[in-house]
Design a protein around this motif. Structure first.
Motif, PDB file in Angstrom:
ATOM      1  N   UNK A  48       0.646  -1.134  -0.125  1.00  0.00           N
ATOM      2  CA  UNK A  48      -0.155  -0.002  -0.103  1.00  0.00           C
ATOM      3  C   UNK A  48       0.936   1.316   0.006  1.00  0.00           C
ATOM      4  N   UNK A  49       1.988   1.114   0.712  1.00  0.00           N
ATOM      5  CA  UNK A  49       2.865   2.134   0.881  1.00  0.00           C
ATOM      6  C   UNK A  49       4.243   1.933   0.520  1.00  0.00           C
ATOM      7  N   UNK A  50       4.792   3.077  -0.469  1.00  0.00           N
ATOM      8  CA  UNK A  50       6.109   2.665  -0.939  1.00  0.00           C
ATOM      9  C   UNK A  50       7.101   3.647  -0.692  1.00  0.00           C
ATOM     10  N   UNK A  51       8.306   3.359   0.102  1.00  0.00           N
ATOM     11  CA  UNK A  51       9.331   4.306   0.290  1.00  0.00           C
ATOM     12  C   UNK A  51      10.426   4.393  -0.679  1.00  0.00           C
ATOM     13  N   UNK A  52      10.837   5.770  -0.911  1.00  0.00           N
ATOM     14  CA  UNK A  52      11.851   5.751  -1.863  1.00  0.00           C
ATOM     15  C   UNK A  52      12.880   6.795  -1.246  1.00  0.00           C
ATOM     16  N   UNK A  67      22.518  16.010   2.967  1.00  0.00           N
ATOM     17  CA  UNK A  67      21.479  15.352   3.108  1.00  0.00           C
ATOM     18  C   UNK A  67      21.509  14.112   2.343  1.00  0.00           C
ATOM     19  N   UNK A  68      22.562  14.165   1.500  1.00  0.00           N
ATOM     20  CA  UNK A  68      22.369  12.957   0.614  1.00  0.00           C
ATOM     21  C   UNK A  68      22.591  11.680   1.248  1.00  0.00           C
ATOM     22  N   UNK A  69      23.210  11.731   2.489  1.00  0.00           N
ATOM     23  CA  UNK A  69      23.514  10.677   3.319  1.00  0.00           C
ATOM     24  C   UNK A  69      22.336  10.435   4.203  1.00  0.00           C
ATOM     25  N   UNK A  70      21.231  11.041   4.145  1.00  0.00           N
ATOM     26  CA  UNK A  70      20.155  10.864   5.072  1.00  0.00           C
ATOM     27  C   UNK A  70      19.300   9.514   4.910  1.00  0.00           C
ATOM     28  N   UNK A  71      19.044   9.208   3.767  1.00  0.00           N
ATOM     29  CA  UNK A  71      17.967   8.039   3.652  1.00  0.00           C
ATOM     30  C   UNK A  71      18.502   6.770   4.133  1.00  0.00           C
ATOM     31  N   UNK A 119       4.263  -2.525   3.437  1.00  0.00           N
ATOM     32  CA  UNK A 119       5.172  -1.499   2.790  1.00  0.00           C
ATOM     33  C   UNK A 119       6.299  -1.976   1.974  1.00  0.00           C
ATOM     34  N   UNK A 120       6.975  -1.209   1.087  1.00  0.00           N
ATOM     35  CA  UNK A 120       7.827  -1.658   0.368  1.00  0.00           C
ATOM     36  C   UNK A 120       9.001  -0.557   0.409  1.00  0.00           C
ATOM     37  N   UNK A 121      10.348  -0.737   0.374  1.00  0.00           N
ATOM     38  CA  UNK A 121      11.283   0.212   0.280  1.00  0.00           C
ATOM     39  C   UNK A 121      12.016  -0.198  -0.918  1.00  0.00           C
ATOM     40  N   UNK A 122      11.760   0.732  -2.083  1.00  0.00           N
ATOM     41  CA  UNK A 122      12.321   0.550  -3.298  1.00  0.00           C
ATOM     42  C   UNK A 122      13.533   1.093  -3.402  1.00  0.00           C
ATOM     43  N   UNK A 123      14.253   1.341  -2.481  1.00  0.00           N
ATOM     44  CA  UNK A 123      15.749   1.955  -2.568  1.00  0.00           C
ATOM     45  C   UNK A 123      15.873   3.369  -2.854  1.00  0.00           C
ATOM     46  N   UNK A 127       6.102   7.609  -0.090  1.00  0.00           N
ATOM     47  CA  UNK A 127       6.859   8.197   1.123  1.00  0.00           C
ATOM     48  C   UNK A 127       8.444   8.383   0.905  1.00  0.00           C
ATOM     49  N   UNK A 128       8.626   9.760   0.451  1.00  0.00           N
ATOM     50  CA  UNK A 128      10.101  10.165   0.170  1.00  0.00           C
ATOM     51  C   UNK A 128      11.083  10.377   1.413  1.00  0.00           C
ATOM     52  N   UNK A 129      12.144   9.991   1.299  1.00  0.00           N
ATOM     53  CA  UNK A 129      13.291  10.282   2.352  1.00  0.00           C
ATOM     54  C   UNK A 129      14.413  11.062   1.619  1.00  0.00           C
ATOM     55  N   UNK A 130      14.473  12.391   1.763  1.00  0.00           N
ATOM     56  CA  UNK A 130      15.387  13.520   1.166  1.00  0.00           C
ATOM     57  C   UNK A 130      16.726  13.263   1.932  1.00  0.00           C
ATOM     58  N   UNK A 131      17.796  13.594   1.558  1.00  0.00           N
ATOM     59  CA  UNK A 131      17.744  14.685   0.344  1.00  0.00           C
ATOM     60  C   UNK A 131      17.317  15.921   0.922  1.00  0.00           C
ATOM     61  N   UNK A 132      17.407  17.044  -0.083  1.00  0.00           N
ATOM     62  CA  UNK A 132      17.094  18.398   0.260  1.00  0.00           C
ATOM     63  C   UNK A 132      15.675  18.655  -0.074  1.00  0.00           C
ATOM     64  N   UNK A 133      15.421  19.755   0.338  1.00  0.00           N
ATOM     65  CA  UNK A 133      14.079  19.895   0.201  1.00  0.00           C
ATOM     66  C   UNK A 133      13.537  20.452  -1.186  1.00  0.00           C
TER      67      UNK A 133
END
Ligand code: MN
Ligand code: MN
Length: 307
Positions: free
Chosen positions: A35-39, A53-57, A83-87, A117-123
């Motif tokens: 249902x949810x995808x993390x990128x 911030x490139x090192x945050x994910x 949930x899946x984390x697609x990398x 759901x996106x994990x940045x990275x900068x805004x």
């Protein structure tokens, strides 16, 4: 993953205990079943102060593997979600190309009926992901800053200007910024003239969280669907120090979660940005992981109520 899940999925010990990669929460649902995808979007090319911030994910993924997933607040275990984390996105050296890739990938998620759901990275990445919704979304942004400059250090697309570009794209009346406390005169004038919605930190403290949430609810009721963007510098730097542009006098985590839980009524996507792990004492990534778990739990609690 516990023994019960192991039995259901019929996994060997090798499949159960060896991970090919770090993934958020250890989630291993197949993409098709999720249902949810993390990128992760490891992108910080326009950062101007504390880059990284490139090192945050991956650091937020590691934090997510070391805190509990049960939500007392929403009465469910985030571990049970699909949930899946697609990398991570392959980021280009060209900012426009990176934003184009984000837009394309997000369109795929939307077409497949996923909540991304996106994990940045900068805004700046929010500009690419919001554009994937082609104007059919309002934006609720939690940020110490307005990010409303017309240009910054010669760039019209950067972490300090992208919200101005979003206002031009979807209309300032469809943007609400919560927690702002650091702005320049140009941004103050634009905010006044454009009618962009803002609950700044002074208003928020004067009104209190409950009445501020009523204002948020009115905004959400005026929108078909909502994109949630969380710049982690909205939190107080005493609890979340590792951000690219820290500002004093921020929110506490439980306050931020209360606001997010209101937004999930109509949420179509969420991002969490601006964490820069090299400045961390460990707590910023923990707070980031907790925000994502609580957001997932709130989304799932609402999904269960609907079905
Ligand atoms: Mn900010
Ligand atoms: Mn920001």
């Amino acid at each position: 993953m516990n023994q019960r899940v192991k039995g259901v999925l019929n996994l060997s010990d090798r499949e159960l205990y060896c991970s090919p990669q770090i993934c958020f929460g250890g989630y291993r649902s197949a993409y098709e079943d999720s249902d949810y995808v993390i990128l992760g979007i490891p992108f910080d090319y326009t950062s101007t102060f504390r880059s990284g911030a490139r090192f945050a994910p991956n650091q937020i993924r590691i934090a997510s593997l070391n805190i509990e997933t049960y939500s007392l607040r929403f009465g469910l275990d985030a571990e049970d979600l699909r949930v899946t984390d697609v990398g991570d996105l392959d980021v280009s050296g060209d900012v426009e190309e990176t934003l184009r890739r984000i837009r394309g990938v997000v369109k795929d998620f939307i077409a497949d009926g996923k909540l991304p759901i996106f994990i940045g990275g900068e805004h700046t990445l929010t500009l690419g992901s919001v554009k994937a919704f082609e104007g059919e979304v309002g934006v609720v942004c939690f940020d110490a800053h307005l990010d409303l400059r017309d240009d910054y250090l010669g760039l019209r697309v950067s972490h300090a200007t992208f919200m101005r570009r979003i206002c031009e794209s979807i209309g300032p009346e469809n943007v609400l910024i919560i927690g702002a406390r650091a702005l320049c005169r140009e941004e103050a004038e634009f905010a006044r003239e454009s009618g962009v919605n803002i609950i700044n930190m002074l208003d928020l403290r004067n009104l209190g969280v409950k009445r501020s949430i009523e204002k948020l609810r009115r905004f959400i009721n005026s929108q078909e669907r909502v994109y949630i963007s969380i710049d982690m510098d909205v939190l107080d730097p005493s609890i979340a120090p590792a951000v690219q542009n820290p500002e004093p006098e921020g929110l506490l985590l439980h306050e931020l979660v209360e606001f997010i839980a209101e937004c999930t009524a109509k949420a179509s996507a969420l991002d969490l940005v601006e964490v820069t792990p090299v400045y961390d004492n460990g707590m910023t990534c923990i707070h980031a992981a907790k925000v994502i778990y609580e957001a997932l739990s709130s989304l799932e609690a609402r999904r269960k109520r609907r079905t």
